[in-house]
Motif scaffolding. Sequence first.
Motif, PDB file in Angstrom:
ATOM      1  N   PRO A 163     -34.285 -12.616  31.323  1.00  0.00           N
ATOM      2  CA  PRO A 163     -32.905 -12.590  31.174  1.00  0.00           C
ATOM      3  C   PRO A 163     -32.233 -13.558  32.408  1.00  0.00           C
ATOM      4  CG  PRO A 163     -33.432 -10.879  32.094  1.00  0.00           C
ATOM      5  CD  PRO A 163     -34.728 -11.334  31.863  1.00  0.00           C
ATOM      6  N   ASP A 164     -32.998 -13.781  33.536  1.00  0.00           N
ATOM      7  CA  ASP A 164     -32.234 -14.189  34.794  1.00  0.00           C
ATOM      8  C   ASP A 164     -33.282 -14.860  34.983  1.00  0.00           C
ATOM      9  OD1 ASP A 164     -31.280 -15.823  36.723  1.00  0.00           O
ATOM     10  OD2 ASP A 164     -30.699 -13.188  38.138  1.00  0.00           O
ATOM     11  N   ARG A 165     -33.456 -16.431  35.057  1.00  0.00           N
ATOM     12  CA  ARG A 165     -34.208 -17.414  35.455  1.00  0.00           C
ATOM     13  C   ARG A 165     -33.290 -18.250  36.763  1.00  0.00           C
ATOM     14  NH1 ARG A 165     -37.304 -19.113  31.053  1.00  0.00           N
ATOM     15  NH2 ARG A 165     -37.718 -21.119  32.054  1.00  0.00           N
ATOM     16  N   LYS A 166     -33.038 -17.777  37.776  1.00  0.00           N
ATOM     17  CA  LYS A 166     -32.678 -17.875  38.888  1.00  0.00           C
ATOM     18  C   LYS A 166     -33.724 -18.959  39.734  1.00  0.00           C
ATOM     19  CE  LYS A 166     -30.690 -16.803  43.194  1.00  0.00           C
ATOM     20  NZ  LYS A 166     -32.161 -17.048  44.296  1.00  0.00           N
ATOM     21  N   ASP A 167     -34.842 -18.078  39.607  1.00  0.00           N
ATOM     22  CA  ASP A 167     -36.405 -18.089  40.852  1.00  0.00           C
ATOM     23  C   ASP A 167     -36.644 -19.593  39.801  1.00  0.00           C
ATOM     24  OD1 ASP A 167     -36.004 -16.370  42.504  1.00  0.00           O
ATOM     25  OD2 ASP A 167     -37.746 -14.783  41.447  1.00  0.00           O
ATOM     26  N   VAL A 168     -36.642 -20.302  38.675  1.00  0.00           N
ATOM     27  CA  VAL A 168     -37.335 -20.966  38.006  1.00  0.00           C
ATOM     28  C   VAL A 168     -36.679 -22.436  38.346  1.00  0.00           C
ATOM     29  CG1 VAL A 168     -37.940 -21.694  35.524  1.00  0.00           C
ATOM     30  CG2 VAL A 168     -38.305 -19.680  35.789  1.00  0.00           C
ATOM     31  N   ARG A 169     -35.032 -21.912  38.269  1.00  0.00           N
ATOM     32  CA  ARG A 169     -34.151 -23.136  38.621  1.00  0.00           C
ATOM     33  C   ARG A 169     -34.528 -23.597  40.571  1.00  0.00           C
ATOM     34  NH1 ARG A 169     -30.710 -19.500  36.086  1.00  0.00           N
ATOM     35  NH2 ARG A 169     -29.801 -18.675  38.093  1.00  0.00           N
ATOM     36  N   THR A 170     -35.117 -23.015  40.932  1.00  0.00           N
ATOM     37  CA  THR A 170     -35.386 -23.506  42.161  1.00  0.00           C
ATOM     38  C   THR A 170     -36.515 -24.119  42.570  1.00  0.00           C
ATOM     39  OG1 THR A 170     -34.716 -20.969  43.631  1.00  0.00           O
ATOM     40  CG2 THR A 170     -36.647 -22.242  43.984  1.00  0.00           C
ATOM     41  N   ASP A 171     -37.097 -23.875  41.099  1.00  0.00           N
ATOM     42  CA  ASP A 171     -39.521 -24.933  41.031  1.00  0.00           C
ATOM     43  C   ASP A 171     -38.598 -25.937  41.075  1.00  0.00           C
ATOM     44  OD1 ASP A 171     -39.927 -22.796  42.156  1.00  0.00           O
ATOM     45  OD2 ASP A 171     -41.402 -22.189  40.469  1.00  0.00           O
ATOM     46  N   ILE A 172     -37.603 -26.008  39.529  1.00  0.00           N
ATOM     47  CA  ILE A 172     -36.952 -27.304  39.915  1.00  0.00           C
ATOM     48  C   ILE A 172     -36.742 -28.432  40.036  1.00  0.00           C
ATOM     49  CG2 ILE A 172     -35.921 -28.727  37.900  1.00  0.00           C
ATOM     50  CD1 ILE A 172     -35.767 -26.053  36.029  1.00  0.00           C
ATOM     51  N   ILE A 173     -36.198 -27.388  41.126  1.00  0.00           N
ATOM     52  CA  ILE A 173     -35.294 -28.147  42.629  1.00  0.00           C
ATOM     53  C   ILE A 173     -35.986 -28.481  43.154  1.00  0.00           C
ATOM     54  CG2 ILE A 173     -34.202 -27.341  45.061  1.00  0.00           C
ATOM     55  CD1 ILE A 173     -32.104 -25.631  43.494  1.00  0.00           C
ATOM     56  N   TYR A 174     -37.005 -27.521  43.346  1.00  0.00           N
ATOM     57  CA  TYR A 174     -38.370 -28.399  44.297  1.00  0.00           C
ATOM     58  C   TYR A 174     -39.637 -29.612  43.485  1.00  0.00           C
ATOM     59  CZ  TYR A 174     -40.229 -24.015  47.355  1.00  0.00           C
ATOM     60  OH  TYR A 174     -39.674 -23.421  48.711  1.00  0.00           O
ATOM     61  N   THR A 175     -39.199 -29.495  42.317  1.00  0.00           N
ATOM     62  CA  THR A 175     -39.914 -30.246  41.436  1.00  0.00           C
ATOM     63  C   THR A 175     -39.268 -32.109  42.155  1.00  0.00           C
ATOM     64  OG1 THR A 175     -40.610 -29.052  39.973  1.00  0.00           O
ATOM     65  CG2 THR A 175     -40.372 -31.716  39.568  1.00  0.00           C
TER      66      THR A 175
END
Length: 317
Positions: free
Chosen positions: A71-83
């Motif tokens: 429900p919360d994809r905050k940690d996925v968004r962090t990975d997008i920043i990494y990319t």
Amino acid sequence: MFDAIQDAWNGLNGWLFEIAVQPLLYATGLMAWAEDSFDWMNFFLFGLVQVAVVYLICRPLEAWKPVERWPDRKDVRTDIIYTMLTRLGILPLIAFVAFSAMNSWFAGWLADVGWMPPTLEMVFPVLRENAWLAFLVYIVILDFGEYWRHRLQHALPWWWALHSIHHAQQQMTFWTDDRNHVVDDILGALWFGGLALLIGVPPEQFPLAVTLLRVAESLSHANIRLSFGKVGERLVVSPRFHRLHHGVLNPGDEGRNFAVLLPVWDWIFRTADFRRDHFPPTGDAEAPDVLAHGGWFRQQVAGLRRMGLALIGRSAS
């Protein structure tokens, strides 16, 4: 074939430079930087293509049959920043400047000593006559090198202190492939680039080799319930095969499924786990909360601190 791809790429890069970058440099009085800007734009465009190819392949697969939904994809968004930082941001610029300087120094040193390092095509002349065969051989050797780099990331305490940022992710997706400490990325680039230079990977083949392995790694991290079957799992690393590598480790477990593209290395060196239909939760139970849920900067600082402690023999927990 490879020359045609290279020519098409150079043509696209030149066209974009002429219509977008060169007028800007002229307007701002920075034409002295034209050559460096052209090279950098080539580097940026290559990263953009990699991100686009990976997204077009992996995102539909994750939407089709995900292992987990959050429900919360905050940690996925962090990975997008990494990319974005790794492929398109300041980090590639730093790497480009560093590698350009190193390559110039190395080429000058070779010219001074008058020595030409042997390449695979020199040792095996048959590879000169078949570019695709040579490309496949290069991929196999580079993949073998990546397997052992990955083993070392887990075996050396100071390197694991950096690599644990990658393993702390509990919401693993194809973006997680780039979830690495900057120092870890630099070491990886030196390892991969050094091996490619050592075996003589041609400049026109190197970008394709990087892209192929990049797509393979991203797909293997994808949040998708997918295996390649009893035979396929032993030929190419699948999302299921690599997810077992990212599964929460038990105390004393040294890890498994280290391969990037070819599972044969895990098979040969007895680190393979071919259990089918097993998709465990991911993460590192011993990692501090910041590595799992912190932002990019906090994770980078924590990684450096943990590496420093590991180097002096103290616990990095």
